[in-house]
Write a protein that holds these residues in place. Structure first.
Motif, short mmCIF file in Angstrom:
data_model
loop_
_atom_site.label_atom_id
_atom_site.label_comp_id
_atom_site.label_asym_id
_atom_site.label_seq_id
_atom_site.Cartn_x
_atom_site.Cartn_y
_atom_site.Cartn_z
N LEU A 91 0.83 -1.20 0.00
CA LEU A 91 0.00 0.00 0.00
C LEU A 91 0.86 1.26 0.00
O LEU A 91 0.58 2.20 -0.74
N SER A 92 1.93 1.26 0.80
CA SER A 92 2.79 2.45 0.83
C SER A 92 3.49 2.64 -0.52
O SER A 92 3.65 3.77 -0.98
N LEU A 93 3.90 1.55 -1.16
CA LEU A 93 4.53 1.68 -2.49
C LEU A 93 3.54 2.21 -3.52
O LEU A 93 3.89 3.05 -4.35
N ILE A 94 2.31 1.74 -3.48
CA ILE A 94 1.29 2.21 -4.42
C ILE A 94 1.03 3.70 -4.22
O ILE A 94 0.97 4.46 -5.19
N LEU A 95 0.89 4.12 -2.98
CA LEU A 95 0.64 5.53 -2.70
C LEU A 95 1.82 6.40 -3.10
O LEU A 95 1.64 7.50 -3.64
N LEU A 96 3.03 5.92 -2.85
CA LEU A 96 4.22 6.67 -3.27
C LEU A 96 4.29 6.79 -4.78
O LEU A 96 4.61 7.86 -5.32
N LEU A 97 3.99 5.72 -5.49
CA LEU A 97 4.05 5.75 -6.95
C LEU A 97 2.98 6.66 -7.54
O LEU A 97 3.23 7.36 -8.53
N ILE A 98 1.80 6.68 -6.95
CA ILE A 98 0.74 7.56 -7.43
C ILE A 98 1.14 9.03 -7.23
O ILE A 98 1.02 9.84 -8.15
N SER A 99 1.63 9.36 -6.04
CA SER A 99 2.03 10.76 -5.80
C SER A 99 3.24 11.13 -6.65
O SER A 99 3.36 12.27 -7.10
N LEU A 100 4.13 10.17 -6.91
CA LEU A 100 5.28 10.43 -7.78
C LEU A 100 4.83 10.71 -9.21
O LEU A 100 5.32 11.64 -9.85
N ALA A 101 3.87 9.93 -9.70
CA ALA A 101 3.36 10.14 -11.06
C ALA A 101 2.68 11.50 -11.19
O ALA A 101 2.87 12.21 -12.19
N HIS A 112 12.38 14.00 -3.26
CA HIS A 112 12.12 13.48 -1.92
C HIS A 112 11.40 12.13 -2.01
O HIS A 112 11.74 11.18 -1.29
N LEU A 113 10.40 12.04 -2.88
CA LEU A 113 9.67 10.78 -3.04
C LEU A 113 10.56 9.68 -3.59
O LEU A 113 10.45 8.53 -3.18
N LEU A 114 11.44 10.02 -4.51
CA LEU A 114 12.36 9.01 -5.05
C LEU A 114 13.29 8.49 -3.96
O LEU A 114 13.58 7.30 -3.90
N GLY A 115 13.75 9.37 -3.11
CA GLY A 115 14.58 8.94 -1.99
C GLY A 115 13.83 8.04 -1.03
O GLY A 115 14.35 7.02 -0.55
N LYS A 116 12.59 8.39 -0.75
CA LYS A 116 11.77 7.59 0.14
C LYS A 116 11.46 6.22 -0.48
O LYS A 116 11.50 5.20 0.21
N LEU A 117 11.20 6.21 -1.78
CA LEU A 117 10.93 4.96 -2.49
C LEU A 117 12.17 4.06 -2.48
O LEU A 117 12.08 2.86 -2.25
N GLY A 118 13.33 4.64 -2.71
CA GLY A 118 14.57 3.88 -2.65
C GLY A 118 14.82 3.32 -1.26
O GLY A 118 15.28 2.18 -1.11
#
Length: 68
Positions: free
Chosen positions: A7-17, A53-59
């Motif tokens: 769920l956290s990955l999906i939310l991060l990817l949506i906000s990143l997009a 910031h989101l890319l760093g968090k995703l990594g």
């Protein structure tokens, strides 16, 4: 991978997009506001900072999942 991580990955990817869309489109600058270019530049810079910031968090999430 557990449900919370997915769920956290999906939310991060949506906000990143969404932030990448606003970085590279003219969605923040509507017609008739030619004098708002300074605000547009600031908004684009903030979106780029947010994207980084989101890319760093995703990594970080991906690295932590590989340890498990």
């Amino acid at each position: 991978m557990n449900d919370k991580t997915q769920l956290s990955l999906i939310l991060l990817l949506i906000s990143l997009a969404i932030s990448i869309y606003f970085c590279f489109s003219e969605g923040l600058l509507r017609g008739g506001y030619e004098l708002a270019v300074d605000g547009f530049v600031v908004a684009r810079a903030l979106m780029i900072i947010y994207t980084l910031h989101l890319l760093g968090k995703l990594g970080d999430i991906i690295i932590n999942n590989k340890k498990d």
